[in-house]
Design a protein around this motif. Structure first.
Motif: not given
Ligand SMILES: [Zn+2]
Length: 320
Positions: A45, A47, A145, A276
């Motif tokens: 995970h 971005h 998602r 993350d």
């Molecule tokens: Zn995230």
């Protein structure tokens, strides 16, 4: 963390240079071969976004000046991941910047064959949803998602507790099951029970819940809502975003009870570690300590369990 155990990153330090560039081909195809080429850990995970807003435009609700950090590209991500032994990353569409325009993630997936798998955002009400999902899958998308929020500003949908009770949402779950796409709910703990009816109706759909479902170890009702979902065999939990749990700073050992509870309920084969990023890099947090907690910090995990959480589960779901 005391890194006395010989780690995979020692091996990688020597092997990485030899890997070099792979031949160009479709991302999804080469992702399948990634296991041999990239035996290191998988970050399930993260971005990414690019300051090249000419080529990859932001949604009309946000300006370039509001991007924070201003840049976190695929290259920047790999530069922080590789020193920690992470070679492959599941990149997650970032709604506040791009909405359901997954172009930058797909471009990175194509440019770095085998390194990335994509979790996209789709507008499930579109008429051509089936064709759209098939086209995305050909380009390296392995998950979608979902959540009770609107893409652009993360505000709640009109009737959030009923976010899954729409015919279009059922169609998305049906198609995701048929196309072997992983559904990734980004939800607060209060929404964990809303998954139950759908999980009962869709027992073959693979689910990977983001960030422990935002359940906290010191809130028994939240923890119970999460661990109860373990009776649905295809539900997985992302052991991710350590920066937002416990005292919110390294070495994250106060996240151990949460991870322990998830391990007891789901087992390591249904757990995936995720950073993350770039958020794991802000406010005094860092990437290496998040890896180290799972690699060498949790005494209730044996070596195969650590490998499952740091690599094997995510490799099976997103790179096989
Ligand atoms: Zn995230």
């Amino acid at each position: 963390m005391s890194p006395h155990r010989p780690t995979r990153r020692d091996v990688l330090a020597h092997g990485a240079a030899a890997l070099g560039a792979m031949t160009l081909a479709g991302c999804a195809t080469t992702a399948r071969r990634g296991g041999a080429a990239y035996p290191g850990y998988v970050d399930a995970h993260s971005h990414i976004w690019t300051p090249d807003t000419e080529r990859f435009p932001l949604g009309p609700w946000i300006t370039k000046a509001e991007m924070d950090p201003a840049s976190f590209t695929a290259e920047q991500l790999l530069a922080v991941a590789e020193p920690a032994g992470v070679q492959r990353v599941v990149i997650i569409q970032h709604a506040p910047y791009y909405g359901d325009n997954n172009a930058y993630l797909l471009d990175c997936c194509k440019r770095y064959p085998g390194r990335f798998s994509v979790v996209a955002i789709v507008e499930e009400r579109r008429n051509d949803l089936a064709d759209h999902l098939r086209a995305l899958k050909r380009q390296g998308v392995r998950g979608v998602r979902i959540g009770p929020t609107r893409y652009a500003d993360r505000s709640m949908v009109a009737d959030p507790m009923n976010w899954l009770n729409a015919p279009t949402m059922r169609r998305l779950w049906t198609l995701a099951t048929d196309l072997d796409l992983v559904l990734c709910p980004l939800i607060g703990a209060e929404f964990l029970p809303t998954l139950e009816p759908m999980l009962a109706d869709f027992p073959r759909t693979t689910i990977a819940i983001d960030h422990f479902g935002h359940a906290h170890a010191d809130r028994p009702d939240e923890l119970r809502a999460l661990t109860q979902l373990a009776r649905h065999e295809r539900v997985h939990v992302k052991v991710s975003a350590f920066y937002k749990f416990g005292d919110r700073k390294p070495p994250y050992d106060d996240v151990a009870p949460l991870i322990h509870a998830v391990a007891d309920a789901f087992g390591p084969r249904r757990m995936l570690w995720g950073s993350d990023c770039p958020y794991q890099l802000l406010n005094g947090n860092n990437y290496a300590d998040a890896v180290a907690l799972v690699e060498s910090g949790l005494d209730f995990l044996d070596a195969p369990a650590r490998d499952a959480i740091l690599r094997d589960t995510a490799a099976r779901l997103f790179f096989s």
